[in-house]
Design a protein around this motif. Structure first.
Motif, mmCIF file in Angstrom:
data_model
loop_
_atom_site.group_PDB
_atom_site.id
_atom_site.type_symbol
_atom_site.label_atom_id
_atom_site.label_comp_id
_atom_site.label_asym_id
_atom_site.label_seq_id
_atom_site.Cartn_x
_atom_site.Cartn_y
_atom_site.Cartn_z
ATOM 1 N N VAL A 1 -10.986 -2.998 -18.228
ATOM 2 C CA VAL A 1 -11.165 -2.074 -17.106
ATOM 3 C C VAL A 1 -9.982 -1.111 -17.065
ATOM 4 O O VAL A 1 -8.917 -1.401 -17.603
ATOM 5 C CB VAL A 1 -11.283 -2.818 -15.752
ATOM 6 C CG1 VAL A 1 -12.484 -3.748 -15.751
ATOM 7 C CG2 VAL A 1 -10.017 -3.572 -15.415
ATOM 8 N N THR A 2 -10.189 0.022 -16.417
ATOM 9 C CA THR A 2 -9.131 1.007 -16.225
ATOM 10 C C THR A 2 -8.647 0.925 -14.786
ATOM 11 O O THR A 2 -9.456 0.972 -13.851
ATOM 12 C CB THR A 2 -9.648 2.421 -16.525
ATOM 13 O OG1 THR A 2 -10.134 2.456 -17.866
ATOM 14 C CG2 THR A 2 -8.539 3.456 -16.361
ATOM 15 N N VAL A 3 -7.342 0.820 -14.613
ATOM 16 C CA VAL A 3 -6.762 0.719 -13.277
ATOM 17 C C VAL A 3 -6.912 2.057 -12.553
ATOM 18 O O VAL A 3 -6.551 3.104 -13.082
ATOM 19 C CB VAL A 3 -5.270 0.328 -13.343
ATOM 20 C CG1 VAL A 3 -4.644 0.337 -11.955
ATOM 21 C CG2 VAL A 3 -5.105 -1.036 -14.003
ATOM 22 N N VAL A 4 -7.443 2.011 -11.333
ATOM 23 C CA VAL A 4 -7.552 3.186 -10.476
ATOM 24 C C VAL A 4 -6.381 3.208 -9.505
ATOM 25 O O VAL A 4 -5.697 4.215 -9.362
ATOM 26 C CB VAL A 4 -8.896 3.204 -9.719
ATOM 27 C CG1 VAL A 4 -8.937 4.339 -8.703
ATOM 28 C CG2 VAL A 4 -10.051 3.297 -10.701
ATOM 29 N N SER A 5 -6.152 2.073 -8.818
ATOM 30 C CA SER A 5 -5.028 1.995 -7.892
ATOM 31 C C SER A 5 -4.585 0.547 -7.736
ATOM 32 O O SER A 5 -5.326 -0.385 -8.028
ATOM 33 C CB SER A 5 -5.382 2.591 -6.522
ATOM 34 O OG SER A 5 -6.323 1.769 -5.862
ATOM 35 N N VAL A 6 -3.356 0.405 -7.259
ATOM 36 C CA VAL A 6 -2.763 -0.910 -7.010
ATOM 37 C C VAL A 6 -2.120 -0.865 -5.630
ATOM 38 O O VAL A 6 -1.297 0.005 -5.360
ATOM 39 C CB VAL A 6 -1.689 -1.247 -8.075
ATOM 40 C CG1 VAL A 6 -1.045 -2.582 -7.783
ATOM 41 C CG2 VAL A 6 -2.288 -1.219 -9.472
ATOM 42 N N GLN A 7 -2.518 -1.786 -4.760
ATOM 43 C CA GLN A 7 -1.909 -1.876 -3.434
ATOM 44 C C GLN A 7 -1.253 -3.240 -3.301
ATOM 45 O O GLN A 7 -1.900 -4.272 -3.456
ATOM 46 C CB GLN A 7 -2.952 -1.695 -2.339
ATOM 47 C CG GLN A 7 -2.352 -1.775 -0.955
ATOM 48 C CD GLN A 7 -3.376 -1.543 0.136
ATOM 49 O OE1 GLN A 7 -4.520 -1.175 -0.115
ATOM 50 N NE2 GLN A 7 -2.967 -1.751 1.364
ATOM 51 N N TRP A 8 0.038 -3.243 -3.012
ATOM 52 C CA TRP A 8 0.797 -4.486 -2.877
ATOM 53 C C TRP A 8 0.606 -5.102 -1.503
ATOM 54 O O TRP A 8 0.538 -4.398 -0.497
ATOM 55 C CB TRP A 8 2.284 -4.215 -3.108
ATOM 56 C CG TRP A 8 2.605 -4.117 -4.553
ATOM 57 C CD1 TRP A 8 2.600 -2.976 -5.310
ATOM 58 C CD2 TRP A 8 2.960 -5.183 -5.412
ATOM 59 N NE1 TRP A 8 2.923 -3.287 -6.599
ATOM 60 C CE2 TRP A 8 3.160 -4.631 -6.696
ATOM 61 C CE3 TRP A 8 3.132 -6.554 -5.241
ATOM 62 C CZ2 TRP A 8 3.517 -5.402 -7.785
ATOM 63 C CZ3 TRP A 8 3.489 -7.319 -6.331
ATOM 64 C CH2 TRP A 8 3.676 -6.750 -7.578
ATOM 65 N N PHE A 9 0.546 -6.429 -1.474
ATOM 66 C CA PHE A 9 0.548 -7.222 -0.246
ATOM 67 C C PHE A 9 1.719 -8.190 -0.372
ATOM 68 O O PHE A 9 1.624 -9.189 -1.075
ATOM 69 C CB PHE A 9 -0.771 -7.981 -0.055
ATOM 70 C CG PHE A 9 -1.921 -7.052 0.201
ATOM 71 C CD1 PHE A 9 -2.181 -6.601 1.484
ATOM 72 C CD2 PHE A 9 -2.724 -6.612 -0.840
ATOM 73 C CE1 PHE A 9 -3.230 -5.740 1.731
ATOM 74 C CE2 PHE A 9 -3.776 -5.743 -0.594
ATOM 75 C CZ PHE A 9 -4.031 -5.305 0.683
ATOM 76 N N GLY A 10 2.826 -7.854 0.263
ATOM 77 C CA GLY A 10 4.040 -8.637 0.098
ATOM 78 C C GLY A 10 4.602 -8.441 -1.304
ATOM 79 O O GLY A 10 4.470 -7.367 -1.899
ATOM 80 N N PHE A 11 5.206 -9.515 -1.839
ATOM 81 C CA PHE A 11 5.839 -9.429 -3.151
ATOM 82 C C PHE A 11 5.056 -10.153 -4.235
ATOM 83 O O PHE A 11 5.424 -10.109 -5.401
ATOM 84 C CB PHE A 11 7.248 -10.023 -3.092
ATOM 85 C CG PHE A 11 8.170 -9.276 -2.183
ATOM 86 C CD1 PHE A 11 8.678 -8.047 -2.554
ATOM 87 C CD2 PHE A 11 8.490 -9.791 -0.940
ATOM 88 C CE1 PHE A 11 9.521 -7.345 -1.708
ATOM 89 C CE2 PHE A 11 9.333 -9.101 -0.091
ATOM 90 C CZ PHE A 11 9.845 -7.874 -0.477
ATOM 91 N N HIS A 12 3.975 -10.843 -3.874
ATOM 92 C CA HIS A 12 3.313 -11.719 -4.828
ATOM 93 C C HIS A 12 1.820 -11.503 -4.975
ATOM 94 O O HIS A 12 1.152 -12.300 -5.632
ATOM 95 C CB HIS A 12 3.563 -13.182 -4.442
ATOM 96 C CG HIS A 12 5.012 -13.493 -4.309
ATOM 97 N ND1 HIS A 12 5.868 -13.540 -5.384
ATOM 98 C CD2 HIS A 12 5.775 -13.750 -3.219
ATOM 99 C CE1 HIS A 12 7.087 -13.818 -4.959
ATOM 100 N NE2 HIS A 12 7.058 -13.952 -3.652
ATOM 101 N N ALA A 13 1.265 -10.450 -4.383
ATOM 102 C CA ALA A 13 -0.174 -10.205 -4.466
ATOM 103 C C ALA A 13 -0.450 -8.706 -4.495
ATOM 104 O O ALA A 13 0.250 -7.926 -3.856
ATOM 105 C CB ALA A 13 -0.901 -10.838 -3.290
ATOM 106 N N VAL A 14 -1.479 -8.324 -5.257
ATOM 107 C CA VAL A 14 -1.919 -6.928 -5.285
ATOM 108 C C VAL A 14 -3.436 -6.878 -5.195
ATOM 109 O O VAL A 14 -4.128 -7.784 -5.667
ATOM 110 C CB VAL A 14 -1.477 -6.171 -6.559
ATOM 111 C CG1 VAL A 14 0.027 -6.080 -6.663
ATOM 112 C CG2 VAL A 14 -2.070 -6.767 -7.811
ATOM 113 N N GLU A 15 -3.923 -5.825 -4.565
ATOM 114 C CA GLU A 15 -5.343 -5.511 -4.651
ATOM 115 C C GLU A 15 -5.480 -4.458 -5.734
ATOM 116 O O GLU A 15 -4.907 -3.368 -5.629
ATOM 117 C CB GLU A 15 -5.885 -4.973 -3.336
ATOM 118 C CG GLU A 15 -7.368 -4.649 -3.439
ATOM 119 C CD GLU A 15 -7.931 -4.066 -2.163
ATOM 120 O OE1 GLU A 15 -9.150 -4.178 -1.968
ATOM 121 O OE2 GLU A 15 -7.169 -3.498 -1.364
#
Length: 85
Positions: A29-43
């Motif tokens: 897959v091609t990454v569109v966006s990355v949103q961090w939740f704290g320091f240990h999780a991303v959407e």
């Protein structure tokens, strides 16, 4: 890195336009966006080869209480990836 070669990646390595294997079972897959939740999780919002959008919550490996994902960066430009050693 040569064409088609993959390298194990960390959450910090996920950047827009990177090609990632391991999110879907049968295709990169091609990454569109990355949103961090704290320091240990991303959407991670991604686009599959057919152009369909999807998203997944990725947790740092070793965290308890949730599933983790293994993924590799494929054919990405070296400036998108920090040293993984």
């Amino acid at each position: 890195m040569s064409s088609g070669e993959a390298m194990a990646a960390r959450l910090e390595d996920l950047k827009p336009h990177a090609l990632v294997r391991g999110i879907l079972p049968d295709a990169p897959v091609t990454v569109v966006s990355v949103q961090w939740f704290g320091f240990h999780a991303v959407e991670l919002t991604y686009k599959d080869p057919a152009g369909r959008l999807g998203d997944v919550l990725l947790l740092e490996q070793g965290r308890r209480g949730a599933s983790t994902a293994h993924f590799d960066l494929v054919n990405c430009h070296p400036c998108l990836v920090s040293c993984l050693l």
